[in-house]
Design a protein around this motif. Structure first.
Motif, PDB file in Angstrom:
ATOM      1  N   ASP A 435      36.143  42.031  50.588  1.00 58.97           N
ATOM      2  CA  ASP A 435      36.769  41.349  51.722  1.00 58.97           C
ATOM      3  C   ASP A 435      38.245  41.720  51.817  1.00 58.97           C
ATOM      4  OD1 ASP A 435      36.105  38.877  53.653  1.00 58.97           O
ATOM      5  OD2 ASP A 435      38.174  38.705  52.980  1.00 58.97           O
ATOM      6  N   PRO A 436      38.777  41.880  53.052  1.00 57.00           N
ATOM      7  CA  PRO A 436      40.167  42.301  53.231  1.00 57.00           C
ATOM      8  C   PRO A 436      41.187  41.409  52.533  1.00 57.00           C
ATOM      9  CG  PRO A 436      38.996  42.526  55.297  1.00 57.00           C
ATOM     10  CD  PRO A 436      38.059  41.851  54.351  1.00 57.00           C
ATOM     11  N   ILE A 437      40.926  40.100  52.457  1.00 60.02           N
ATOM     12  CA  ILE A 437      41.908  39.227  51.822  1.00 60.02           C
ATOM     13  C   ILE A 437      42.008  39.503  50.328  1.00 60.02           C
ATOM     14  CG2 ILE A 437      40.358  37.275  51.310  1.00 60.02           C
ATOM     15  CD1 ILE A 437      42.691  35.453  52.174  1.00 60.02           C
ATOM     16  N   TYR A 438      40.862  39.831  49.695  1.00 63.26           N
ATOM     17  CA  TYR A 438      40.902  40.206  48.282  1.00 63.26           C
ATOM     18  C   TYR A 438      41.659  41.515  48.099  1.00 63.26           C
ATOM     19  CZ  TYR A 438      37.038  36.824  47.867  1.00 63.26           C
ATOM     20  OH  TYR A 438      36.251  35.699  47.919  1.00 63.26           O
ATOM     21  N   ALA A 439      41.371  42.477  48.960  1.00 57.69           N
ATOM     22  CA  ALA A 439      42.026  43.786  48.865  1.00 57.69           C
ATOM     23  C   ALA A 439      43.536  43.644  49.009  1.00 57.69           C
ATOM     24  CB  ALA A 439      41.474  44.728  49.936  1.00 57.69           C
ATOM     25  N   GLY A 440      43.977  42.831  49.994  1.00 59.59           N
ATOM     26  CA  GLY A 440      45.407  42.639  50.205  1.00 59.59           C
ATOM     27  C   GLY A 440      46.092  41.985  49.019  1.00 59.59           C
ATOM     28  N   LEU A 441      45.453  40.974  48.438  1.00 60.08           N
ATOM     29  CA  LEU A 441      46.050  40.275  47.295  1.00 60.08           C
ATOM     30  C   LEU A 441      46.103  41.180  46.061  1.00 60.08           C
ATOM     31  CD1 LEU A 441      44.449  36.727  47.677  1.00 60.08           C
ATOM     32  CD2 LEU A 441      46.831  37.376  48.085  1.00 60.08           C
ATOM     33  N   ILE A 442      45.049  41.965  45.860  1.00 57.37           N
ATOM     34  CA  ILE A 442      45.052  42.910  44.733  1.00 57.37           C
ATOM     35  C   ILE A 442      46.156  43.943  44.932  1.00 57.37           C
ATOM     36  CG2 ILE A 442      43.748  44.762  43.602  1.00 57.37           C
ATOM     37  CD1 ILE A 442      41.192  43.118  44.200  1.00 57.37           C
ATOM     38  N   GLY A 443      46.258  44.478  46.155  1.00 59.69           N
ATOM     39  CA  GLY A 443      47.298  45.466  46.441  1.00 59.69           C
ATOM     40  C   GLY A 443      48.687  44.908  46.218  1.00 59.69           C
ATOM     41  N   ALA A 444      48.938  43.679  46.681  1.00 60.39           N
ATOM     42  CA  ALA A 444      50.249  43.054  46.504  1.00 60.39           C
ATOM     43  C   ALA A 444      50.563  42.834  45.031  1.00 60.39           C
ATOM     44  CB  ALA A 444      50.296  41.732  47.253  1.00 60.39           C
ATOM     45  N   THR A 445      49.559  42.410  44.265  1.00 55.00           N
ATOM     46  CA  THR A 445      49.761  42.146  42.831  1.00 55.00           C
ATOM     47  C   THR A 445      50.069  43.427  42.066  1.00 55.00           C
ATOM     48  OG1 THR A 445      48.229  40.260  42.952  1.00 55.00           O
ATOM     49  CG2 THR A 445      48.731  41.143  40.761  1.00 55.00           C
ATOM     50  N   VAL A 446      49.278  44.467  42.325  1.00 58.42           N
ATOM     51  CA  VAL A 446      49.504  45.746  41.644  1.00 58.42           C
ATOM     52  C   VAL A 446      50.878  46.307  42.011  1.00 58.42           C
ATOM     53  CG1 VAL A 446      48.735  48.145  41.498  1.00 58.42           C
ATOM     54  CG2 VAL A 446      47.048  46.286  41.468  1.00 58.42           C
ATOM     55  N   ALA A 447      51.224  46.261  43.294  1.00 62.50           N
ATOM     56  CA  ALA A 447      52.527  46.773  43.733  1.00 62.50           C
ATOM     57  C   ALA A 447      53.660  45.998  43.079  1.00 62.50           C
ATOM     58  CB  ALA A 447      52.632  46.684  45.257  1.00 62.50           C
ATOM     59  N   PHE A 448      53.524  44.694  43.018  1.00 67.18           N
ATOM     60  CA  PHE A 448      54.572  43.867  42.413  1.00 67.18           C
ATOM     61  C   PHE A 448      54.789  44.235  40.951  1.00 67.18           C
ATOM     62  CE2 PHE A 448      56.577  40.339  40.371  1.00 67.18           C
ATOM     63  CZ  PHE A 448      57.368  39.726  41.341  1.00 67.18           C
ATOM     64  N   ILE A 449      53.692  44.288  40.194  1.00 63.22           N
ATOM     65  CA  ILE A 449      53.802  44.557  38.755  1.00 63.22           C
ATOM     66  C   ILE A 449      54.384  45.949  38.498  1.00 63.22           C
ATOM     67  CG2 ILE A 449      52.482  44.881  36.625  1.00 63.22           C
ATOM     68  CD1 ILE A 449      50.548  42.704  37.674  1.00 63.22           C
ATOM     69  N   LEU A 450      53.866  46.963  39.189  1.00 68.81           N
ATOM     70  CA  LEU A 450      54.333  48.344  38.973  1.00 68.81           C
ATOM     71  C   LEU A 450      55.805  48.500  39.341  1.00 68.81           C
ATOM     72  CD1 LEU A 450      51.316  50.490  40.233  1.00 68.81           C
ATOM     73  CD2 LEU A 450      52.057  50.118  37.872  1.00 68.81           C
ATOM     74  N   VAL A 451      56.171  48.036  40.534  1.00 65.30           N
ATOM     75  CA  VAL A 451      57.548  48.204  40.991  1.00 65.30           C
ATOM     76  C   VAL A 451      58.507  47.378  40.146  1.00 65.30           C
ATOM     77  CG1 VAL A 451      59.119  47.814  42.936  1.00 65.30           C
ATOM     78  CG2 VAL A 451      56.851  48.786  43.344  1.00 65.30           C
ATOM     79  N   ASN A 452      58.071  46.216  39.715  1.00 64.78           N
ATOM     80  CA  ASN A 452      58.930  45.378  38.863  1.00 64.78           C
ATOM     81  C   ASN A 452      59.265  46.090  37.563  1.00 64.78           C
ATOM     82  OD1 ASN A 452      60.241  42.733  38.607  1.00 64.78           O
ATOM     83  ND2 ASN A 452      58.822  42.385  36.917  1.00 64.78           N
ATOM     84  N   GLU A 453      58.264  46.706  36.948  1.00 68.05           N
ATOM     85  CA  GLU A 453      58.504  47.413  35.685  1.00 68.05           C
ATOM     86  C   GLU A 453      59.364  48.659  35.899  1.00 68.05           C
ATOM     87  OE1 GLU A 453      57.778  46.443  32.583  1.00 68.05           O
ATOM     88  OE2 GLU A 453      57.191  44.582  33.585  1.00 68.05           O
ATOM     89  N   ILE A 454      59.076  49.397  36.964  1.00 63.57           N
ATOM     90  CA  ILE A 454      59.863  50.618  37.242  1.00 63.57           C
ATOM     91  C   ILE A 454      61.318  50.267  37.534  1.00 63.57           C
ATOM     92  CG2 ILE A 454      60.176  52.503  38.893  1.00 63.57           C
ATOM     93  CD1 ILE A 454      57.100  52.524  39.211  1.00 63.57           C
TER      94      ILE A 454
END
Length: 473
Positions: A435-454
Motif C-alpha cells: 500500500d502507498p502509505i506503507y511505502a511512503g512511511l518506509i521511504g521517509a524512515t530510511v531517508a531520515f536514518i541514512l541522511v542523519n548518519e551521513i
C-alpha cells in the motif's frame, strides 16, 4: 407539510449554530485567541473540536452508504479516526502541547530548523484542501435532497455557512459548534441504532439476513487493504493541522491528553451506529440511492421537526469538518508562509486579518472546484490526501519526540521530501502490492536514518563537532 416541518427543524439547528458564531466572536481579542483559544480549552472543548472536524458527512452519511452497498467495512473510517485520536492522546498530545506552537509545521521547525517549514506547509496545505473539497461536495447533495436549488446556489450556501461557522470565532467557534453538532449527531445516532437494531431482529436477525462474507466481514476487501484504509485515517489524525491545533489550544498538557482520549471513546461507536442504519435500509428499501440511506431513515422514523433537527446536524457535520479544516489550512498558510516568507514583522492585528482573508479564499475556492469537473477529478484523491499528510509529518515528528540520539536538520528535510514523493509514485505506478502509505512511511524512515548518519559524520569531519538539530542555518 412534512417537508415544511423538516426545513423548520433544519433552521432550528442552524440558528443555534449562528448564535454560537455571534457569541464566540466576542471572545476573540487577538490571533492567538482565534487559532488556539488563548490556550484555555478544556478537555470537552478539545474533544468537541476534534470530533467536530473529523466526524463529518463521511463518518455518518458515508458510513451508512458504504454499509448499504458492501457491508460492515463502512465502519473503517470512523474506527480508524477513533484509533488515531487514542494514539494522539496516549503518546503525542502532551509532547505536542509542550512545543507551544500554533501549527504542525512549527512543531517540526522547533527540531529541524526553519527550512523544513515551507516544505511541510506546502504539502500539508495541498493535502488538506482535497479534504475540504470533499466536505463541500458532500454537503451539496444533502441540501438539494430537501431544498431544490441549483448546484451553484447550493455551493454558495455551503461556503457562506462555513465562513459563518468559523470566520468570527476561530477555534472557539469550531469547538463550541462541534459540541452542538456532536450532541445532535450522537443522540440521533443512538436512537437510529436502537430502532435499526430492533427492526433487524437483533444479532440473530442480522446473521440470518446477511451472509458473513461480505456483509459481516470487516476484512471483505482484503486484510491488507482494509487495515491500510483504517491505518491511513488513524495516522492522518496525528498530523492534520486542525487536530494538532485543538491539542495546542488546551489549558495544560493534561487537558490536551484527556481531550484527545475523550474524542477517541466517543468516536469508536459512531461508525457502527451508521452501519446498522445502512443494513436496515438495505434490507427494507434496497432500491433507494445508497447516499440517501441515512437521511431517508431519519425521515421515515423520526417526527418531521426532529428529523429536520437531525438532518441539520448532519449538515453541520459536513460544515463543521469543512470549517475545521479551513481553519487549519489558513492557520498554516498565514503563520508558516505569509509571516515567515513575506511579512516577518506583521503585527497581531494584521495576522488576524490575513488569517480571515485566507479562510475566505480557501472556502470560496473549494466551492468553485466542487461544482466543476475538476472537482470530480480531485475527489478521487481524498484518501491520497491522508497518505500525503502522514508521509510528510509523521516520521520526523516521532523521531523528534522519541529518538534520544542527535538529530540533524538535513534528516528532517530529507524525510519530508522523500515520504510524500514515494507515496505519490506508489499511487501513480503501483510497482508492488504494498500500500502507498506503507511505502511512503518506509521511504521517509530510511531517508531520515541514512541522511542523519551521513550529515553527522560530515559535520564531525569538517568541525570535529556532530551537527545538532539546534544548529539552524
Amino acid at each position: 407539510m412534512n417537508n415544511t416541518w423538516l426545513i423548520v427543524g433544519i433552521l432550528i439547528t442552524f440558528s443555534c449554530m449562528v448564535g454560537i458564531g455571534i457569541y464566540t466572536s466576542r471572545r476573540v481579542k487577538n490571533s492567538a485567541d482565534f487559532t488556539v483559544a488563548g490556550r484555555s480549552a478544556s478537555p470537552v472543548m478539545i474533544a468537541s473540536t476534534i470530533l467536530g472536524s473529523c466526524v463529518g458527512a463521511g463518518a455518518t452519511v458515508g458510513t451508512a452508504e458504504t454499509a448499504f452497498k458492501i457491508g460492515i467495512v463502512g465502519w473503517w473510517q470512523s474506527l480508524g479516526i477513533a484509533v488515531g485520536c487514542l494514539i494522539l492522546g496516549l503518546f503525542l498530545a502532551q509532547h505536542i502541547y509542550k512545543t507551544k506552537t500554533e501549527t504542525v509545521s512549527q512543531v517540526l521547525v522547533k527540531t529541524y530548523g526553519p527550512k523544513v517549514g515551507p516544505i511541510t506547509s506546502l504539502f500539508g496545505a495541498i493535502a488538506v484542501f482535497f479534504s475540504i473539497l470533499s466536505q463541500t461536495k458532500g454537503f451539496i447533495p444533502l441540501l438539494q435532497s430537501f431544498i431544490p436549488v441549483p448546484i451553484v446556489t447550493a455551493s454558495a450556501i455551503c461556503v457562506a455557512l462555513v465562513l459563518a461557522y468559523v470566520l468570527f470565532g476561530g477555534i472557539f467557534g469550531t469547538s463550541l459548534g462541534g459540541m452542538l453538532k456532536m450532541i445532535i449527531i450522537l443522540i440521533s445516532l443512538i436512537i437510529c441504532a436502537i430502532i435499526a437494531f430492533s427492526g433487524l431482529g437483533g444479532i440473530s436477525g442480522i446473521k440470518s439476513s446477511f451472509d458473513f462474507d461480505p456483509w459481516l466481514n470487516l476484512f471483505s476487501r482484503g486484510v491488507s487493504k482494509d487495515i491500510a484504509i483504517g491505518l491511513g485515517f488513524a495516522l492522518g489524525v496525528l498530523v492534520t493541522q486542525v487536530y494538532i491545533q485543538a491539542v495546542l489550544s488546551a489549558r495544560d498538557a493534561k487537558a490536551a491528553r484527556d481531550g484527545a482520549i475523550l474524542s477517541a471513546f466517543i468516536g469508536f461507536p459512531i461508525g457502527l451506529f451508521g452501519v446498522l442504519v445502512g443494513f436496515y435500509m438495505r434490507q427494507n428499501f434496497p432500491s433507494i440511492d445508497p447516499a440517501q440511506a441515512f437521511p431517508q431513515f431519519l425521515i421515515l422514523k423520526f417526527p418531521p421537526v426532529l428529523a429536520g433537527i437531525s438532518i441539520g446536524g448532519l449538515m453541520l457535520a459536513a460544515l463543521g469538518s469543512n470549517a475545521g479544516l479551513t481553519l487549519g489550512i489558513s492557520t498554516t498558510v498565514s503563520r508558516d508562509i505569509y509571516k515567515k516568507v513575506f511579512r516577518k514583522n506583521a503585527d497581531d492585528k494584521e495576522m488576524l486579518l490575513v488569517l480571515r482573508i485566507i479562510m475566505v479564499i480557501v472556502a470560496v475556492a473549494a466551492g468553485i472546484f466542487a461544482i466543476t469537473k475538476a472537482g470530480e477529478l480531485i475527489q478521487t484523491f481524498i484518501f491520497l490526501s491522508f497518505g500525503l499528510r502522514t508521509c510528510v509529518f509523521l516520521v520526523p515528528m516521532l523521531f523528534a519526540f522519541y529518538y534520544k540520539g542527535r538529530l540533524t536538520n538535513e534528516a528532517g528535510i530529507a524525510a519530508v521530501l522523500v515520504g510524500p514523493t514515494v507515496n505519490l509514485v506508489w499511487n501513480l505506478f503501483k510497482p508492488t502490492e504494498l500500500d502507498p502509505i506503507y511505502a511512503g512511511l518506509i521511504g521517509a524512515t530510511v531517508a531520515f536514518i541514512l541522511v542523519n548518519e551521513i550529515a553527522k559524520r560530515m559535520k564531525k569531519e569538517d568541525t570535529g563537532v556532530p551537527l545538532s538539530a539546534t544548529d539552524t542555518e
